[in-house]
Design a protein around this motif. Structure first.
Motif, short mmCIF file in Angstrom:
data_model
loop_
_atom_site.label_atom_id
_atom_site.label_comp_id
_atom_site.label_asym_id
_atom_site.label_seq_id
_atom_site.Cartn_x
_atom_site.Cartn_y
_atom_site.Cartn_z
N ASN A 110 6.16 -0.37 1.58
CA ASN A 110 7.28 -1.29 1.40
C ASN A 110 7.52 -1.67 -0.05
N ARG A 111 6.90 -0.98 -0.98
CA ARG A 111 7.02 -1.31 -2.40
C ARG A 111 7.88 -0.27 -3.12
N GLU A 112 9.02 -0.70 -3.62
CA GLU A 112 9.94 0.20 -4.32
C GLU A 112 9.26 0.85 -5.52
N TRP A 113 8.50 0.09 -6.28
CA TRP A 113 7.84 0.63 -7.47
C TRP A 113 6.85 1.72 -7.11
N CYS A 172 -8.72 -2.59 5.60
CA CYS A 172 -8.36 -2.50 4.19
C CYS A 172 -7.36 -1.35 3.95
N ILE A 173 -7.67 -0.18 4.44
CA ILE A 173 -6.80 0.98 4.24
C ILE A 173 -5.49 0.82 5.01
N SER A 174 -5.55 0.26 6.20
CA SER A 174 -4.34 0.06 6.99
C SER A 174 -3.39 -0.92 6.31
N ILE A 175 -3.92 -2.01 5.80
CA ILE A 175 -3.08 -2.98 5.09
C ILE A 175 -2.51 -2.36 3.82
N ALA A 176 -3.32 -1.58 3.11
CA ALA A 176 -2.82 -0.91 1.90
C ALA A 176 -1.66 0.01 2.25
N ILE A 204 -2.52 -1.61 -6.96
CA ILE A 204 -3.04 -0.67 -5.95
C ILE A 204 -4.52 -0.91 -5.73
N ASP A 205 -5.28 -0.98 -6.83
CA ASP A 205 -6.73 -1.21 -6.72
C ASP A 205 -7.06 -2.47 -5.93
N GLU A 206 -6.28 -3.53 -6.15
CA GLU A 206 -6.53 -4.80 -5.44
C GLU A 206 -6.44 -4.64 -3.93
N LEU A 207 -5.58 -3.75 -3.48
CA LEU A 207 -5.44 -3.54 -2.04
C LEU A 207 -6.70 -2.95 -1.42
N PHE A 208 -7.44 -2.21 -2.20
CA PHE A 208 -8.61 -1.49 -1.68
C PHE A 208 -9.95 -2.14 -2.04
#
Length: 111
Positions: free
Chosen positions: A69-72, A59-63, A28-32
């Protein structure tokens, strides 16, 4: 300005043992990391706030797209709020409960 608040049900993550909690937060952190500052809240939630000198909108939109789309993430997310004031600092931040919306439209988030 834009911000995103995320909380995982960490007790469930740990009790089920299917995923590594630290690895989940790392992903999660990597996305932001390229556009937001991270602030851990007292309840364990994390607030990612856009940095004015970065492209935080992208950045926030891609996150949002990737996490939806992530089941986890869907299985263990307990709070997911998007804050936005349309870049007008004179306006208060409006909040959108993304988790509630995803639970209605996205089968991954169905309880």
């Amino acid at each position: 300005m834009m911000k995103m608040l995320i909380r995982l049900d960490e007790d469930r993550v740990l009790s089920y043992g299917k995923y590594d909690l630290a690895d989940m937060w790392r992903k999660i952190d990597e996305l932001f990391e390229n556009g937001c500052a991270k602030e851990v809240q007292s309840d364990g939630a994390v607030l990612y706030s856009g940095k004015v000198d970065k492209d935080y909108f992208t950045c926030i939109s891609i996150a949002y797209i990737r996490l939806s789309n992530r089941e986890w993430f869907a299985r263990y997310c307990s709070k997911w709020i998007w804050y936005d004031n349309d870049d007008d600092e004179n306006l208060p931040l409006a909040d959108v409960d993304i988790l509630a919306k995803e639970r209605k439209r996205n089968p991954l988030f169905a309880i």
